[in-house]
Design a protein around this motif. Structure first.
Motif, PDB file in Angstrom:
ATOM      1  N   GLU A 105       0.836  -1.203   0.000  1.00  0.00           N
ATOM      2  CA  GLU A 105       0.000   0.000   0.000  1.00  0.00           C
ATOM      3  C   GLU A 105       0.873   1.257   0.000  1.00  0.00           C
ATOM      4  O   GLU A 105       1.761   1.421   0.838  1.00  0.00           O
ATOM      5  CB  GLU A 105      -0.916   0.013   1.223  1.00  0.00           C
ATOM      6  CG  GLU A 105      -1.918   1.160   1.224  1.00  0.00           C
ATOM      7  CD  GLU A 105      -2.744   1.215  -0.050  1.00  0.00           C
ATOM      8  OE1 GLU A 105      -2.511   2.144  -0.862  1.00  0.00           O
ATOM      9  OE2 GLU A 105      -3.590   0.323  -0.231  1.00  0.00           O
ATOM     10  N   ASP A 107      -0.764   4.428  -0.769  1.00  0.00           N
ATOM     11  CA  ASP A 107      -1.666   5.564  -0.591  1.00  0.00           C
ATOM     12  C   ASP A 107      -1.567   6.027   0.862  1.00  0.00           C
ATOM     13  O   ASP A 107      -1.906   5.279   1.781  1.00  0.00           O
ATOM     14  CB  ASP A 107      -3.103   5.139  -0.903  1.00  0.00           C
ATOM     15  CG  ASP A 107      -4.085   6.289  -0.803  1.00  0.00           C
ATOM     16  OD1 ASP A 107      -3.693   7.389  -0.336  1.00  0.00           O
ATOM     17  OD2 ASP A 107      -5.258   6.101  -1.179  1.00  0.00           O
ATOM     18  N   ASN A 109      -3.340   7.779   2.653  1.00  0.00           N
ATOM     19  CA  ASN A 109      -4.620   7.745   3.366  1.00  0.00           C
ATOM     20  C   ASN A 109      -5.031   6.334   3.785  1.00  0.00           C
ATOM     21  O   ASN A 109      -5.956   6.172   4.578  1.00  0.00           O
ATOM     22  CB  ASN A 109      -5.723   8.350   2.493  1.00  0.00           C
ATOM     23  CG  ASN A 109      -5.486   9.819   2.216  1.00  0.00           C
ATOM     24  OD1 ASN A 109      -4.988  10.549   3.070  1.00  0.00           O
ATOM     25  ND2 ASN A 109      -5.827  10.260   1.003  1.00  0.00           N
ATOM     26  N   ARG A 110      -4.357   5.316   3.246  1.00  0.00           N
ATOM     27  CA  ARG A 110      -4.689   3.930   3.569  1.00  0.00           C
ATOM     28  C   ARG A 110      -3.662   3.278   4.488  1.00  0.00           C
ATOM     29  O   ARG A 110      -3.863   2.147   4.925  1.00  0.00           O
ATOM     30  CB  ARG A 110      -4.800   3.094   2.282  1.00  0.00           C
ATOM     31  CG  ARG A 110      -6.014   3.418   1.421  1.00  0.00           C
ATOM     32  CD  ARG A 110      -5.918   2.642   0.113  1.00  0.00           C
ATOM     33  NE  ARG A 110      -7.090   2.806  -0.725  1.00  0.00           N
ATOM     34  CZ  ARG A 110      -7.977   1.853  -0.997  1.00  0.00           C
ATOM     35  NH1 ARG A 110      -7.836   0.655  -0.454  1.00  0.00           N
ATOM     36  NH2 ARG A 110      -9.009   2.079  -1.781  1.00  0.00           N
ATOM     37  N   ARG A 112      -1.504   2.210   7.660  1.00  0.00           N
ATOM     38  CA  ARG A 112      -1.782   2.019   9.078  1.00  0.00           C
ATOM     39  C   ARG A 112      -0.580   2.446   9.903  1.00  0.00           C
ATOM     40  O   ARG A 112       0.530   2.572   9.393  1.00  0.00           O
ATOM     41  CB  ARG A 112      -2.116   0.547   9.356  1.00  0.00           C
ATOM     42  CG  ARG A 112      -3.380   0.060   8.660  1.00  0.00           C
ATOM     43  CD  ARG A 112      -3.576  -1.422   8.837  1.00  0.00           C
ATOM     44  NE  ARG A 112      -2.507  -2.181   8.182  1.00  0.00           N
ATOM     45  CZ  ARG A 112      -2.497  -3.502   8.079  1.00  0.00           C
ATOM     46  NH1 ARG A 112      -3.496  -4.217   8.607  1.00  0.00           N
ATOM     47  NH2 ARG A 112      -1.493  -4.118   7.471  1.00  0.00           N
ATOM     48  N   THR A 200      -9.225  -9.076  -0.069  1.00  0.00           N
ATOM     49  CA  THR A 200      -9.173  -7.615  -0.199  1.00  0.00           C
ATOM     50  C   THR A 200      -7.746  -7.090  -0.288  1.00  0.00           C
ATOM     51  O   THR A 200      -7.428  -6.248  -1.143  1.00  0.00           O
ATOM     52  CB  THR A 200      -9.886  -6.953   0.990  1.00  0.00           C
ATOM     53  OG1 THR A 200     -11.237  -7.438   1.048  1.00  0.00           O
ATOM     54  CG2 THR A 200      -9.897  -5.435   0.838  1.00  0.00           C
ATOM     55  N   GLN A 201      -6.873  -7.581   0.586  1.00  0.00           N
ATOM     56  CA  GLN A 201      -5.496  -7.107   0.579  1.00  0.00           C
ATOM     57  C   GLN A 201      -4.794  -7.446  -0.733  1.00  0.00           C
ATOM     58  O   GLN A 201      -4.124  -6.598  -1.337  1.00  0.00           O
ATOM     59  CB  GLN A 201      -4.715  -7.715   1.741  1.00  0.00           C
ATOM     60  CG  GLN A 201      -3.240  -7.298   1.770  1.00  0.00           C
ATOM     61  CD  GLN A 201      -2.432  -8.031   2.838  1.00  0.00           C
ATOM     62  OE1 GLN A 201      -2.991  -8.742   3.669  1.00  0.00           O
ATOM     63  NE2 GLN A 201      -1.119  -7.862   2.805  1.00  0.00           N
ATOM     64  N   ARG A 204      -5.985  -5.396  -3.668  1.00  0.00           N
ATOM     65  CA  ARG A 204      -5.399  -4.050  -3.677  1.00  0.00           C
ATOM     66  C   ARG A 204      -4.000  -4.075  -4.291  1.00  0.00           C
ATOM     67  O   ARG A 204      -3.648  -3.216  -5.102  1.00  0.00           O
ATOM     68  CB  ARG A 204      -5.341  -3.509  -2.249  1.00  0.00           C
ATOM     69  CG  ARG A 204      -4.689  -2.136  -2.106  1.00  0.00           C
ATOM     70  CD  ARG A 204      -5.428  -1.067  -2.885  1.00  0.00           C
ATOM     71  NE  ARG A 204      -4.823   0.242  -2.690  1.00  0.00           N
ATOM     72  CZ  ARG A 204      -5.072   1.302  -3.445  1.00  0.00           C
ATOM     73  NH1 ARG A 204      -5.945   1.200  -4.448  1.00  0.00           N
ATOM     74  NH2 ARG A 204      -4.483   2.455  -3.216  1.00  0.00           N
ATOM     75  N   GLU A 232      -4.272   9.731  -9.030  1.00  0.00           N
ATOM     76  CA  GLU A 232      -3.800   9.818  -7.658  1.00  0.00           C
ATOM     77  C   GLU A 232      -2.353  10.309  -7.611  1.00  0.00           C
ATOM     78  O   GLU A 232      -1.484   9.767  -8.290  1.00  0.00           O
ATOM     79  CB  GLU A 232      -3.863   8.454  -6.967  1.00  0.00           C
ATOM     80  CG  GLU A 232      -5.224   7.769  -7.087  1.00  0.00           C
ATOM     81  CD  GLU A 232      -5.258   6.767  -8.234  1.00  0.00           C
ATOM     82  OE1 GLU A 232      -4.499   6.964  -9.210  1.00  0.00           O
ATOM     83  OE2 GLU A 232      -6.036   5.804  -8.152  1.00  0.00           O
TER      84      GLU A 232
END
Length: 426
Positions: A105, A107, A109-110, A112, A200-201, A204, A232
């Motif tokens: 990931e 992004d 905003n995503r 953790r 889901t992971q 992505r 983006e």
């Protein structure tokens, strides 16, 4: 319907009208493509309706980007004809990603708490490089039917936009990258690369890879900054990690190879690359032709350079046929040796008779062997569908072993070197 490619104008043909009047285009296009594939009429039909798209297009950078009858037919053709191609090209790397996905990931905003975005970028770049490398080195495996279509589209685009030096690439990349590989990466279950929809992971991760591959494969306008294709900002930043000139050169070479009518050394294949392997039976190769000789189990291997067989898998080959020496690859009549699922590789002055375990395996070998040898200049136009036994060809009863074949080959070469026929359409 089958006569549609010969109707002028093409808009008056039954196939075109069917594609236009169906409310749900998919209801018409899938059976239409299958029908024309079966009757070896797909290439001229798609080529003609693609010309309609070009006639309505004034901008080279948007070539073949819409959902017209031509592009939908191409989509379905690539799904049908290119299924095995996708498997040999992408399945291993997709399995690796799906079975133990690294965090990718990027992004902000995503992310953790505790995530290291630099590590994620490196993981994602590693995956993108692997997928990209598999694609641009796969030209030898691209199905004959797809190559013929890409060749037609490429030359049509050049004629329509003679002043655009990049349109020859964008005409092909619009399909093979944007509508084929990128879609297969993000949805591997649809193309039978995976049995289930990724979690889901993993989805992505595949989405981020697919977005990058789409952009790397796009050579429609090299004068523009490719990062403008990303909405983006984080993808724009990630894309800057790639040396664009190097990747673009690899893409252009790959696109040339899958759409060219000339025989070229495939990208990244300075060393021999294994295309297919497996265990089959071959008929004894002795010169005496008085009896139906025995069949011996051997390990067969096809590379980008030669077709070989070995006594055992890890042993040195005991027999080699250079790819450039293959003159034809055809099925063999069951009556020849009272065995089904047989085919012959014709080279030099005699054929090699091979017995596969089932019809699927036999067809796959015929397809891949025909594909890698399709540009050989000395390919035969006729062959003997049966064997030469006891001084006679069983098919035509000719008594000379050197007699010209009695049946037309199922793969025919046109004057420009393109290929048509059942071998390339199954």
């Amino acid at each position: 319907m089958v006569k549609s490619p010969d109707i002028q104008p093409i808009t008056a043909s039954a196939a075109f009208i069917l594609g236009e009047i169906c409310r749900d285009k998919n209801d018409a296009i899938l059976p239409l493509v299958r029908l024309l594939l079966h009757h070896q009429k797909l290439v001229p039909f798609v080529t003609t309706i693609a010309q309609l798209d070009l006639n309505d297009n004034q901008e080279a950078n948007t070539i073949f980007r819409g959902n017209s009858l031509a592009t939908r037919c191409m989509d379905e053709t690539m799904k049908i004809v290119g299924n095995h191609y996708l498997k040999v090209t992408l399945k291993n790397v997709i399995d690796e990603i799906c079975e133990s996905p690294k965090p990718c990931e990027i992004d902000p905003n995503r992310l953790r708490e505790g995530d290291n975005i630099d590590n994620h970028k490196e993981n994602l770049r590693h995956y993108v490089d692997k997928v990209f490398s598999c694609i641009v080195k796969s030209s030898m495996s691209c199905p004959t039917m797809m190559c013929d279509l890409f060749s037609s589209l490429r030359h049509m685009a050049v004629r329509h936009f003679p002043n655009d030096r990049h349109v020859q690439y964008s005409a092909v990349s619009s399909f093979v990258f944007l509508r084929f590989f990128a879609v297969a990466v993000v949805s591997p279950h649809i193309f039978h690369l995976r049995s289930h929809h990724p979690d889901t992971q993993t989805s992505r991760v595949l989405t981020l890879i697919s977005k990058t591959i789409q952009t790397l494969g796009s050579v429609g306008s090299l004068s523009k900054n490719k990062t403008s294709s990303f909405k983006e900002p984080f993808m724009c930043d990630f894309y800057k990690m790639f040396e664009e000139e190097t990747y673009t050169a690899d893409v252009k070479k790959f696109l040339e190879e899958i759409s060219s009518t000339e025989s070229k050394e495939p990208s990244g294949m300075s060393e021999s690359v294994i295309l297919k392997e497996g265990e089959m039976y071959k008929r004894a190769q002795g010169r005496a032709r008085m009896v139906k000789k025995s069949f011996n189990k051997r390990w067969f291997s096809l590379t980008s350079r030669e077709f070989t067989y070995h006594k055992h898998k890890d042993k040195e080959p005991v027999f080699r046929i250079p790819i450039k020496s293959i003159l034809a690859v055809e099925k063999l009549d069951e009556s020849a040796f009272s065995k089904n699922n047989m085919f012959q590789v014709i080279y030099g002055d005699k054929p090699l008779y091979i017995h596969a375990s089932n019809c699927v395996e036999a067809n796959e070998w015929i397809e891949v062997l025909s594909r890698v040898s399709r540009r050989n200049h000395r390919r035969l136009s006729k062959y003997h569908p049966s064997a030469f036994i006891n001084g006679t060809w069983l098919c035509c009863k000719a008594s000379s072993e050197s007699t010209e074949g009695c049946s037309p080959c199922t793969v025919d070469l046109c004057e420009h070197g393109c290929v048509s026929g059942p071998t390339g359409t199954q």
